[in-house]
Design a protein around this motif. Structure first.
Motif, PDB file in Angstrom:
ATOM      1  N   ASP A   1      -4.767   8.079  -2.778  1.00 32.68           N
ATOM      2  CA  ASP A   1      -4.811   6.647  -2.492  1.00 32.68           C
ATOM      3  C   ASP A   1      -4.872   6.435  -0.978  1.00 32.68           C
ATOM      4  O   ASP A   1      -3.856   6.513  -0.292  1.00 32.68           O
TER       5      ASP A   1
ATOM      6  N   THR B   1       0.842  -1.198   0.000  1.00 32.35           N
ATOM      7  CA  THR B   1       0.000   0.000   0.000  1.00 32.35           C
ATOM      8  C   THR B   1       0.877   1.248   0.000  1.00 32.35           C
ATOM      9  O   THR B   1       2.053   1.203   0.373  1.00 32.35           O
TER      10      THR B   1
ATOM     11  N   VAL C   1      -6.282   3.578   0.327  1.00 35.94           N
ATOM     12  CA  VAL C   1      -6.466   2.144   0.562  1.00 35.94           C
ATOM     13  C   VAL C   1      -5.411   1.648   1.553  1.00 35.94           C
ATOM     14  O   VAL C   1      -4.215   1.899   1.385  1.00 35.94           O
ATOM     15  N   GLY C   2      -5.860   0.968   2.596  1.00 40.70           N
ATOM     16  CA  GLY C   2      -4.942   0.422   3.580  1.00 40.70           C
ATOM     17  C   GLY C   2      -4.418   1.431   4.578  1.00 40.70           C
ATOM     18  O   GLY C   2      -3.555   1.096   5.402  1.00 40.70           O
ATOM     19  N   TRP C   3      -4.930   2.651   4.526  1.00 45.07           N
ATOM     20  CA  TRP C   3      -4.459   3.673   5.470  1.00 45.07           C
ATOM     21  C   TRP C   3      -5.154   3.435   6.817  1.00 45.07           C
ATOM     22  O   TRP C   3      -6.380   3.479   6.885  1.00 45.07           O
ATOM     23  N   PRO C   4      -4.413   3.204   7.888  1.00 42.86           N
ATOM     24  CA  PRO C   4      -5.050   2.899   9.178  1.00 42.86           C
ATOM     25  C   PRO C   4      -5.906   4.057   9.675  1.00 42.86           C
ATOM     26  O   PRO C   4      -5.550   5.226   9.518  1.00 42.86           O
TER      27      PRO C   4
ATOM     28  N   GLY D   1       2.106   1.939   3.433  1.00 46.88           N
ATOM     29  CA  GLY D   1       3.270   1.140   3.793  1.00 46.88           C
ATOM     30  C   GLY D   1       4.551   1.734   3.244  1.00 46.88           C
ATOM     31  O   GLY D   1       5.576   1.796   3.936  1.00 46.88           O
TER      32      GLY D   1
END
Length: 223
Positions: A127, A104, A129-132, A107
Motif C-alpha cells: 500500500d 493512510t 497510497v499517500g506515501w510522500p 500515516g
C-alpha cells in the motif's frame, strides 16, 4: 500488546496481504473467521502466508532487526491471532503493532515510529497510497498483487535495503537497488515456471546477497 517504548534496533514495518500471500484476502458471512485468497473475485484454496519462510530467510542475516506489524489483520482478527500466523523465528522479532487510525498506511506507520522514537526503519507494504515522494526510500512495495514478495526484483530490493538499514546507512543514499537481474527475473521469462522453482530461485538470490554482504564486511574490516 507490548507498550510503545523507544527502540534502538532497526525495525521493519510488516504488512501481510500483498506481501506474504496475494493481496486480495477476504472473509465471507458464511466463514467470518476463515480468510481466503480471492482471485478474480472468487475464493480459492491458495495457501495464506506462503512466503513466510522466504521473509525469514531474507531477515536471517540481521538478528538485531525487529518487526512491527502494520497490517489490517491486527484490526480484523486481533494482535495475538495475527502474530501467531508468522513462524516462531519471526514472532520472536515482533515488538508490537502499528494501529493508529490514520487515513493512510504511511500515516499509521509514521505516527507509530514517532511514538516509539524510531529513526531507523523500513516498511514492507504493497500500500503506497499517500506515501510522500521524499519518503519512498523507506518503502519496499510489490506492485503485482498476486505475486507479492515473489514479484521479480522485490526480494533483491528488500535484501539491499535491509543491508543498508542494519548497517546504519541512510536509506535515501542507497543507489544500487535491484541493479542486476535476479535469478527469479530470469525464471519468469521462461514458460511453465512452477512455484517451487521460483522459491528455489529466491533462496539462491538470498544466498548470493549474503555472500556479497559477508565479502563486503571482510573487505571493510581489512580496510
Amino acid at each position: 500488546m507490548p507498550t510503545h517504548l523507544a527502540v534502538m534496533n532497526p525495525v521493519l514495518y510488516l504488512d501481510f496481504d500483498g506481501i506474504l500471500h496475494p493481496a486480495d484476502v477476504r472473509v465471507t458471512p458464511e466463514e467470518p473467521l476463515h480468510p481466503r485468497v480471492f482471485v478474480r473475485g472468487k475464493p480459492t484454496d491458495e495457501p495464506l502466508f506462503r512466503y513466510v519462510s522466504l521473509l525469514e530467510l531474507l531477515l536471517y542475516p540481521y538478528p538485531e532487526l525487529r518487526i512491527v506489524l502494520a497490517t489490517s489483520w491486527v484490526r480484523a482478527f486481533g494482535y495475538e491471532n495475527a502474530l501467531m500466523r508468522l513462524s516462531p523465528a519471526l514472532q520472536k522479532r515482533v515488538i508490537g503493532a502499528a494501529t493508529f487510525p490514520a487515513p493512510t498506511r504511511f500515516g499509521t506507520i509514521s505516527f507509530d515510529a514517532e511514538e516509539r522514537g524510531l529513526t531507523n526503519w523500513l516498511s514492507l507494504d504493497d500500500d503506497h497510497v499517500g506515501w510522500p515522494e521524499e519518503r519512498l526510500h523507506q518503502l519496499v512495495a510489490p506492485t503485482n498483487p498476486y505475486l507479492a514478495l515473489v514479484e521479480p526484483g522485490v526480494a533483491a530490493t528488500l535484501a539491499t535495503m535491509l543491508e543498508a538499514l542494519c548497517a546504519g546507512v541512510p536509506l535515501d543514499a542507497v543507489t544500487n537497488v535491484a541493479r542486476s537481474t535476479s535469478t527469479v527475473a530470469r525464471l519468469f521469462a521462461l514458460p511453465n515456471v512452477t512455484e517451487a522453482e521460483v522459491l528455489r530461485a529466491l533462496e539462491e538470490d538470498a544466498r548470493v546477497v549474503e555472500i556479497l554482504r559477508q565479502a563486503r564486511a571482510r573487505r571493510d574490516n581489512v580496510i
